[in-house]
Design a protein around this motif. Sequence first.
Motif, PDB file in Angstrom:
ATOM      1  N   PRO A  80      45.883  46.598  39.321  1.00 49.59           N
ATOM      2  CA  PRO A  80      45.009  47.103  40.354  1.00 49.59           C
ATOM      3  C   PRO A  80      45.728  47.888  41.440  1.00 49.59           C
ATOM      4  O   PRO A  80      46.882  47.658  41.702  1.00 49.59           O
ATOM      5  CB  PRO A  80      44.410  45.849  40.952  1.00 49.59           C
ATOM      6  N   ARG A  81      45.030  48.821  42.083  1.00 46.24           N
ATOM      7  CA  ARG A  81      45.584  49.643  43.157  1.00 46.24           C
ATOM      8  C   ARG A  81      44.743  49.451  44.403  1.00 46.24           C
ATOM      9  O   ARG A  81      43.536  49.382  44.344  1.00 46.24           O
ATOM     10  CB  ARG A  81      45.563  51.117  42.728  1.00 46.24           C
ATOM     11  N   TRP A 124      45.785  35.916  48.852  1.00 44.45           N
ATOM     12  CA  TRP A 124      45.970  36.738  47.654  1.00 44.45           C
ATOM     13  C   TRP A 124      46.559  38.086  48.061  1.00 44.45           C
ATOM     14  O   TRP A 124      46.222  38.658  49.084  1.00 44.45           O
ATOM     15  CB  TRP A 124      44.647  36.966  46.936  1.00 44.45           C
ATOM     16  N   GLU A 125      47.435  38.596  47.201  1.00 42.56           N
ATOM     17  CA  GLU A 125      47.999  39.933  47.358  1.00 42.56           C
ATOM     18  C   GLU A 125      48.021  40.595  45.986  1.00 42.56           C
ATOM     19  O   GLU A 125      47.811  39.933  44.969  1.00 42.56           O
ATOM     20  CB  GLU A 125      49.434  39.881  47.904  1.00 42.56           C
ATOM     21  N   HIS A 126      48.323  41.886  45.966  1.00 44.21           N
ATOM     22  CA  HIS A 126      48.538  42.512  44.667  1.00 44.21           C
ATOM     23  C   HIS A 126      49.501  43.674  44.778  1.00 44.21           C
ATOM     24  O   HIS A 126      49.599  44.338  45.802  1.00 44.21           O
ATOM     25  CB  HIS A 126      47.230  42.951  44.016  1.00 44.21           C
ATOM     26  N   PRO A 130      47.544  40.715  40.555  1.00 47.59           N
ATOM     27  CA  PRO A 130      47.303  39.812  41.688  1.00 47.59           C
ATOM     28  C   PRO A 130      48.229  38.602  41.689  1.00 47.59           C
ATOM     29  O   PRO A 130      48.552  38.043  40.633  1.00 47.59           O
ATOM     30  CB  PRO A 130      45.845  39.383  41.471  1.00 47.59           C
ATOM     31  N   ILE A 131      48.638  38.177  42.886  1.00 47.93           N
ATOM     32  CA  ILE A 131      49.434  36.967  43.077  1.00 47.93           C
ATOM     33  C   ILE A 131      48.873  36.195  44.263  1.00 47.93           C
ATOM     34  O   ILE A 131      48.209  36.762  45.133  1.00 47.93           O
ATOM     35  CB  ILE A 131      50.930  37.271  43.309  1.00 47.93           C
ATOM     36  N   VAL A 132      49.167  34.882  44.315  1.00 46.33           N
ATOM     37  CA  VAL A 132      48.663  34.038  45.387  1.00 46.33           C
ATOM     38  C   VAL A 132      49.745  33.037  45.779  1.00 46.33           C
ATOM     39  O   VAL A 132      50.571  32.636  44.954  1.00 46.33           O
ATOM     40  CB  VAL A 132      47.360  33.309  44.952  1.00 46.33           C
ATOM     41  N   SER A 133      49.760  32.657  47.047  1.00 50.19           N
ATOM     42  CA  SER A 133      50.706  31.656  47.554  1.00 50.19           C
ATOM     43  C   SER A 133      50.033  30.923  48.699  1.00 50.19           C
ATOM     44  O   SER A 133      48.925  31.261  49.117  1.00 50.19           O
ATOM     45  CB  SER A 133      51.996  32.322  48.040  1.00 50.19           C
TER      46      SER A 133
END
Length: 281
Positions: A80-81, A124-126, A130-133
């Motif tokens: 994704p952008r 969440w970020e990307h 996507p990644i999450v912490s």
Amino acid sequence: MSLDEELRATLGLEAELRTAPPPDVTGLIHRGRARRRRRTLRRAGVAAVAVVAFAATAFGVVTLDPRADGELASNPSPSPRADLETRSEDGRATLAPGTYGMFVGHDAAGAPIGVDVTVGGPHWEHGDFPIVSEQGETTYAGFGVYQPRSLASGNGCETGPTLGPLARTRSGLAAQLADLPRSTVLLAPERARVVGLAAIHLRLRIEVDCPGYYRVAHATGGTRGITYSPPGLPHPDVVIDFWVIDVNGAVVVIDEWHNTDAPADVVAQARDARRSITFKG
């Protein structure tokens, strides 16, 4: 001042100047009309942007790849952008809870493959995926769906070589994934189902401590990296599940991963997001 008042004032000024040439009445009218048209267009543009922003916010559905679906086949790029999100200090973009579109690749006939995914919860970020912490934490979880073009080889790091060509069957690609560098097989490839589709599933533990990042694959929709801990800190190993599926004659990978010390609620967020994947069409 209205157009008529502007015209009268200009004519009066010109009448007082004996040596001045006669006023360009036609030009004045044209310029006045042009200014009015520009103001109208600007107002219309602002209104249109406001409507689009309201619709995206109200319905929670955003396409993270800014190209229209019909353009995906001609010029694929990482997805994704971020379109509407604010960039974070590390160059990734924040990802608010909601449903997003992702570009995956192309099927055997060359038609674009796309999915909708839903993320919930905070932090969440990307980048490409996507990644999450948890806030303030340095361990992560994430998921992805992509059409691999080559796999990690050598030491598995971004500066290392890649493996290609890839197998064109689910079982063949699963066997290649099971042989990724610096990995230990936790679950050998076996038949399974994921998001309602037949799949070959396997699970690995990978040492991801690279000078840059560990790169699982080059893919049609982006680079699949799984090293996200900040530079200078230890990079905990990653446990990653792969599901290899067939989408209209194309071999596609769904994955879900987490650092070995990731909190349980972060792992659960990644799992829920991976389960939300829905193929379009």
